[in-house]
Write an enzyme that holds these catalytic residues in place. Structure first.
Site, short mmCIF file in Angstrom:
data_model
loop_
_atom_site.label_atom_id
_atom_site.label_comp_id
_atom_site.label_asym_id
_atom_site.label_seq_id
_atom_site.Cartn_x
_atom_site.Cartn_y
_atom_site.Cartn_z
N ALA A 63 1.02 -1.11 0.01
CA ALA A 63 0.01 0.10 -0.04
C ALA A 63 0.70 1.27 -0.05
CB ALA A 63 -1.03 -0.08 1.07
N GLY A 109 0.64 -5.13 1.06
CA GLY A 109 -0.73 -5.04 0.22
C GLY A 109 -0.35 -5.79 -1.02
N GLU A 112 -0.86 -9.21 -0.52
CA GLU A 112 -2.37 -9.66 -0.10
C GLU A 112 -3.08 -9.65 -1.49
OE1 GLU A 112 -1.84 -6.42 2.64
OE2 GLU A 112 -2.98 -7.75 4.38
N GLU A 132 4.52 -5.06 7.23
CA GLU A 132 4.02 -4.04 7.83
C GLU A 132 4.37 -3.81 9.22
OE1 GLU A 132 2.52 -6.33 5.98
OE2 GLU A 132 0.88 -5.74 4.74
C1 3H9 Z 1 0.84 -2.20 3.53
O1 3H9 Z 1 0.93 -2.66 2.27
C2 3H9 Z 1 -0.49 -2.23 4.31
C3 3H9 Z 1 -1.58 -3.13 3.79
O2 3H9 Z 1 -1.24 -4.34 4.40
C4 3H9 Z 1 -2.97 -2.91 4.02
C5 3H9 Z 1 -3.58 -1.79 3.25
C6 3H9 Z 1 -4.81 -1.66 3.68
N1 3H9 Z 1 4.64 3.07 -0.46
O3 3H9 Z 1 13.14 1.89 -0.81
P1 3H9 Z 1 13.37 2.46 -2.06
C7 3H9 Z 1 9.17 4.73 -2.39
S1 3H9 Z 1 1.87 -1.26 4.17
C8 3H9 Z 1 5.10 4.50 -0.77
O4 3H9 Z 1 14.50 3.57 -2.05
P2 3H9 Z 1 14.50 0.23 -3.20
C9 3H9 Z 1 10.14 5.51 -1.34
O5 3H9 Z 1 9.74 5.92 -0.35
C10 3H9 Z 1 3.21 -1.20 2.96
N2 3H9 Z 1 6.33 4.70 -1.00
O6 3H9 Z 1 13.81 1.65 -3.34
C11 3H9 Z 1 11.18 5.82 -2.39
O7 3H9 Z 1 10.91 6.93 -2.85
P3 3H9 Z 1 11.79 8.10 -3.20
C12 3H9 Z 1 4.15 -2.49 3.16
C13 3H9 Z 1 7.14 3.75 -1.31
O8 3H9 Z 1 14.76 -0.53 -4.40
C14 3H9 Z 1 11.14 4.87 -3.84
O9 3H9 Z 1 9.70 4.33 -3.56
N3 3H9 Z 1 5.22 -2.47 2.18
C15 3H9 Z 1 6.86 2.53 -0.87
O10 3H9 Z 1 16.06 0.43 -2.04
C16 3H9 Z 1 12.21 3.72 -3.92
O11 3H9 Z 1 12.22 3.04 -2.84
C17 3H9 Z 1 6.42 -2.02 2.58
O12 3H9 Z 1 6.72 -2.02 3.86
C18 3H9 Z 1 5.33 2.22 -0.43
N4 3H9 Z 1 4.79 1.17 -0.12
O13 3H9 Z 1 13.48 -0.81 -2.39
C19 3H9 Z 1 7.52 -2.22 1.64
N5 3H9 Z 1 7.83 1.68 -1.05
O14 3H9 Z 1 12.57 7.74 -4.25
C20 3H9 Z 1 8.32 -0.96 1.65
C21 3H9 Z 1 8.75 2.36 -1.56
O15 3H9 Z 1 10.85 9.44 -3.44
N6 3H9 Z 1 8.88 -0.70 0.43
N7 3H9 Z 1 8.32 3.66 -1.81
O16 3H9 Z 1 12.88 8.29 -2.13
C22 3H9 Z 1 10.36 -1.31 0.47
O17 3H9 Z 1 10.79 -2.16 1.32
C23 3H9 Z 1 11.38 -1.09 -0.52
O18 3H9 Z 1 10.86 0.44 -1.03
C24 3H9 Z 1 11.62 -2.02 -1.60
C25 3H9 Z 1 12.37 -1.16 -2.71
C26 3H9 Z 1 12.34 -3.32 -1.14
C27 3H9 Z 1 10.10 -2.23 -2.32
#
Ligand code: 3H9
Length: 705
Positions: A63, A109, A112, A132
């Protein structure tokens, strides 16, 4: 149709491509676009099945985390989660096979959605996870209900409580995904979808039942998970909430379990824990953006490195390079010192191996990247040298003068000094634009923080290269200014000042350390100093005295210097603030320290008093926030969030409080300011409100606006 999800038909299969760069995060529009695309696929007579795939480097990273800031109340979150639950049920009810094709990451998400698809195939190097909990929430789109139905409660508990992603082959073995695709993912997914369309009945994950035995085992696993979390996640809410949601899924119907998940999710989203962890998620990414270092700043390549000094820090830094696959020369003054350093490195790797984190072969391969030397031969071939000699200005200046001669003109010269003036080394090197600080935290091969200290003349390219290098070394690089102690240790001086004064005023060493570990720090100030070495601080004080300065204004406790004079340097000498049995690190409190505290209190005319844990926390966190505000105002840190990252990664400040500045913001800056004023009245003028704090309070603004 929205272009967030592209639609086309290939070989009779509708291909739904999510395209929301950079990571296909699920904004409300993306959720809706996915549903619309699935509806189109179902209605399309030319498609017998559907494949949901992500454009770019990843399937779906979850999400959109920014959305949670909009969910101000529990009711908002409950409503949002209910909308998503209903949407996913509609996807699951699609009448044509729906296959998720996963590459990169399917997280939160993202997983999910995949779980609500009828089948999941993945590239061999893909990862799936429910991270999460690392954001202080739980899966809120059915993850706690569907995941256990596929892989069993035990694995679901693990994934939902530690948040670590699982590699695709393991996910396949566990039943989370149905097939791995070698080669082109889309081609493989289309073939899979076509085969399934012909062969099998659509399987809805929510309709899978676990059976009595697996449910019973699952409920036991929930109890075991709670007991384990009581030790590892004390004070946190989300990991326990995840267990409760999974437990509810085992005890109730899918719908009733889902309702429980929504309630728990909603409570988590509005918690301080979640706000703090979400803040850190973005702060960790923001930190790499330095206002005057544009993205297109040229970045040098680091192919070979050298480290001068094979002591605790130098050895750890060499390990950090070797672990990242970068060959590194490790120089010492003589063979004996070199062998000591190498023996420590070997011991560290042996420990890693004994924990099963490296194989013997990996250790040998990594150690082979470290070339020990007692000369500067080969320094003309390296791209960066990190100096990690004794914390002594003259010695460091002499080392930099030498480095200026033996390295190539474009070689970066970094100092691991924890306090000293980088510009003086820069001057000595004769190449100031190539010089900066790389301040690692002990143990340097483990701790994630790297303070990148910008000198007066450090070039932009050298800073940009350092930021990229930090990432390669698995660290978070934070650019800071060149003041005494930089950001981490400058603020630490105030933290320690309060700890010493609290001791003299009546608290005990074990009480202060316990109060802070209960607050969430891994170790209290005195335990930390016994690890770092009381001699290190003493030498810094001696240097400061020699140039007529003190580290933090206010009364200077004499106890640390008394311990130093007694040769009580901490763990390494078997005594410091605590006593230690030979070969043991168990801290034994020492009445001698209380006696010293009484003597010092008497000298200052203080009447010792019982001090509550709350006062200890309040004094120390207020001192940190007040000095942090000064650091910000002086421009030595770019953002309040940078300070939070420094403290969370450098000192283990509890992440669930968001770092010292976020903690202050949560308390209310007006409260923090009122405390500074109160302490000024009670303890003396050295408690001086930071002008920035006063300004922000007067204007009703926060540190992050
Ligand atoms: C969820 O899903 C809740 C659900 O269960 C329920 C819903 C009802 N959202 O990390 P990076 C941005 S909670 C918004 O540098 P990498 C990040 O800020 C979510 N933005 O890249 C960055 O922006 P900027 C559960 C996001 O290659 C850019 O993308 N998911 C999100 O080193 C690049 O990111 C997580 O907790 C996001 N979800 O790593 C996963 N994700 O360029 C969170 C990333 O402006 N994400 N951004 O600085 C990660 O763990 C890493 O980003 C990922 C890529 C491994 C995917």
């Amino acid at each position: 149709m929205s272009n967030l999800v592209r639609y086309d038909v290939q070989n009779g299969v509708a291909v739904l491509t999510i395209d929301n760069p950079p990571v296909n995060a699920l904004s409300p529009e993306v959720w809706e676009a996915i549903e619309a695309a699935v509806a189109r696929g179902v209605a399309d007579p030319s498609a017998v099945a559907m494949v949901l795939i992500g454009a770019g480097s990843t399937f779906i990273a979850g999400a959109d985390i920014k959305i949670f800031d909009v969910l101000k109340t529990r009711e908002d979150s409950l409503a949002r989660s209910a909308t998503i639950h209903a949407l996913l049920k509609r996807l699951e009810d699609a009448t044509k096979p729906l296959v998720a094709a996963i590459h990169g990451n399917a997280l939160g998400g993202g997983l999910e959605i995949a779980l609500a698809c009828h089948f999941r195939v993945a590239a061999t190097d893909a990862r799936v996870g429910q991270p999460e909990v690392l954001l202080g929430i739980i899966p809120g789109a059915g993850g706690t209900q569907r995941l256990p139905r596929l892989c069993g409660a035990q694995m679901a508990l693990q994934m939902c409580t530690d948040g670590k992603p699982v590699p695709a082959p393991r996910a396949l073995a566990a039943g989370i995904i149905d097939d791995l695709v070698e080669g082109d993912l889309l081609t493989g997914a289309i073939a899979f979808a076509t085969a399934k369309a012909r062969a099998v009945k659509i399987r809805k994950t929510r309709e899978i039942t676990l059976g009595i035995e697996r449910v019973r085992a699952g409920l036991e696993a929930c109890e075991a998970a709670r007991a384990a979390l009581a030790k590892t996640a004390r004070g946190l809410g989300a990991p326990f909430a995840a267990v409760s949601a999974i437990e509810a899924g085992l005890q109730r119907t899918f719908d009733a379990g889902s309702l429980r998940e929504r309630e728990l999710f909603a409570a988590c989203v509005v918690s301080t824990e979640s706000k703090a962890l979400r803040h850190l998620f973005f702060a960790e990414r923001e930190v790499a953006k330095v206002p005057d270092i544009p993205k297109d700043t040229p970045v040098g390549e680091i192919k070979r490195a050298a480290v001068v000094g094979a002591g605790t820090m130098g050895g750890g830094i060499a390990m950090a390079y070797a672990n990242a696959g970068i060959p590194v020369l490790l120089k010492e003054v003589d063979d004996a010192a070199l062998q000591r350093g190498l023996a420590t490195i070997r011991k560290n790797y042996d420990v890693t191996m004994s924990k099963g984190k490296m194989t013997a072969e990996q250790v040998e391969k990594t150690m082979a990247l470290i070339t020990p030397t007692t000369s500067y031969d080969g320094f003309d071939q390296v791209d960066i040298v990190t100096e990690a000699v004794f914390e002594n200005m003259e010695l460091k200046k002499a080392t930099f003068a030498q480095l200026g001669k033996v390295t190539r003109p474009n070689c970066i010269l970094a100092s691991n000094s924890s306090t000293l003036d980088i510009d003086q080394f820069a001057g000595a090197s004769g190449r100031p634009s190539q010089v900066l600080g790389h301040h690692y935290f002990s143990p340097a091969n483990v701790m994630k923080l790297l303070e990148i200290v910008r000198g007066r003349d450090t070039s932009r390219e050298v800073i940009a290269t350092s930021l990229k290098l930090a990432k390669r070394l698995g660290k978070v690089g934070v650019v800071v200014g060149n003041c005494f102690g930089f950001v981490a240790n400058r603020m630490l001086a105030y933290y320690m000042r309060e700890a010493y004064l609290l001791l003299e005023e009546g608290a005990s060493v074990p009480q202060i350390d316990r109060a802070l570990t209960e607050f969430g720090l891994p170790v209290g100030p005195f335990g930390m100093q016994d690890i770092a070495g009381i001699d290190v601080g003493a030498r810094i004080r001696q240097y400061l005295t020699s140039i007529g300065k003190t580290r933090a204004e206010g009364p200077q406790s004499a106890i640390p210097d008394r311990l130093y004079a007694m040769g009580r340097y901490g763990q390494k000498t078997g005594a410091g603030w605590y006593k230690y049995e030979p070969g043991s690190r168990t801290r034994i409190s020492d009445p001698l320290i209380d006696q010293m505290a009484e003597e010092e209190a008497a000298k200052r005319g203080l009447e010792r008093r019982p001090i509550a844990d709350e006062e200890i926390i309040a004094r120390i966190t207020t001192a940190l926030a007040n000095e942090g505000a000064r650091v910000l105002e002086d421009g030595y840190a770019t953002r309040a969030g940078d300070i939070d990252i420094i403290y969370c990664h450098g000192f283990g400040f509890p992440r669930a409080s968001g770092g010292p500045m976020f903690y202050a913001e949560t308390m209310g800056l007006a409260t923090v300011l009122a405390r500074v004023k109160e302490y000024r009245g009670r303890f003396g003028d050295y408690w001086e409100p930071a002008p920035l704090l006063e300004k922000l309070v007067a204007e009703g603004r926060g540190l992050y606006s």
